[in-house]
Design an enzyme around this catalytic site. Sequence first.
Site, PDB file in Angstrom:
ATOM      1  N   CYS A 151      -8.770  60.617  -3.020  1.00 52.03           N
ATOM      2  CA  CYS A 151      -9.549  59.379  -3.081  1.00 52.03           C
ATOM      3  C   CYS A 151      -9.416  58.645  -4.421  1.00 52.03           C
ATOM      4  CB  CYS A 151     -11.006  59.679  -2.739  1.00 52.03           C
ATOM      5  SG  CYS A 151     -11.955  58.222  -2.206  1.00 52.03           S
ATOM      6  N   GLU A 192     -10.931  63.469   2.935  1.00 53.67           N
ATOM      7  CA  GLU A 192     -11.870  63.938   1.921  1.00 53.67           C
ATOM      8  C   GLU A 192     -13.214  64.216   2.600  1.00 53.67           C
ATOM      9  OE1 GLU A 192     -13.618  62.435  -2.401  1.00 53.67           O
ATOM     10  OE2 GLU A 192     -13.111  60.937  -0.887  1.00 53.67           O
ATOM     11  N   LYS A 212     -10.581  67.716  -6.974  1.00 50.33           N
ATOM     12  CA  LYS A 212     -10.488  66.308  -7.374  1.00 50.33           C
ATOM     13  C   LYS A 212     -10.745  66.170  -8.874  1.00 50.33           C
ATOM     14  CE  LYS A 212     -12.589  61.855  -6.069  1.00 50.33           C
ATOM     15  NZ  LYS A 212     -13.574  61.242  -5.140  1.00 50.33           N
TER      16      LYS A 212
END
Length: 285
Positions: free
Chosen positions: A155, A42, A114
């Site tokens: 994440c 990320e 995300k």
Amino acid sequence: MTFKAAAVQMCSGIDPASNAEAMAKLVREAAAQGATYIQTPEMTGAVQRDRAGLRSVLRDEAGDLVVRDAASLAAELGIYLHVGSTPIDLADGKIANRGFLFGPDGEKICDYDKIHMFDVDLENGESWRESALYRPGATARLADLPLGKLGFAICYDVRFPELFRQQAVAGAEIMSVPAAFTRQTGEAHWEILLRARAIENGLFIIAAAQAGEHEDGRETFGHSMIVDPWGKVLAQAGPVGEAIVIAEIDVAAVHGARARIPNLRNARSFVLDEVASAGKGGVAA
């Protein structure tokens, strides 16, 4: 289908050009070791806490240095190159935390924004409000590759099992979890969460991580990891610095694990019945 997958661990700074150079070096090393799918962490392109500083280096997708270099590397090396994510400037003033998957021809196969924003206050005094800068994604992605069916998470998404379950039910055999986990939360939960997501969905997890003390003062947990469908850690990096972890991925193991524990097939819908109490000393009607 069997192939070698690599998770590239980085300690990205605030300068995208330096980060792109570090990415290229590590990707070439992983490819030289036989990896045909390579994932970066990320925020590969910039780990930058200062908002003004981050905005000063932002580019849209067409002008982003990491995106451009990743496409070229994929074509040069004949690999699937997955930029875990990098910040992308959006027309509405927000930023996308966006991952990119490039094929061996250098063409973009898909991207993924995300979905879940890291808006938390930690016990050590750290406070994060991703939603103040970033626009959350609204679409999950599943890429049907010759290597296997690859699902996407980034994440904080790892804490939302429904994202993984829906992709597993749709056929995902591998889930990607590039991350920049904080040291505090990583020590407590990183390995547990990755192994749990692998076990409960019977799939491989590939998780490239940021690691160490960053130029902007942030500290990330590292421990990039590849986990098999039975929850076994096949490869793991250390807590700081650049690293490459490589493991053999045999997608037949996915179907073997799901045959042994067929929880995807055995899942049932149900109704939640909330029972009200009559209160202290009372009797429910």
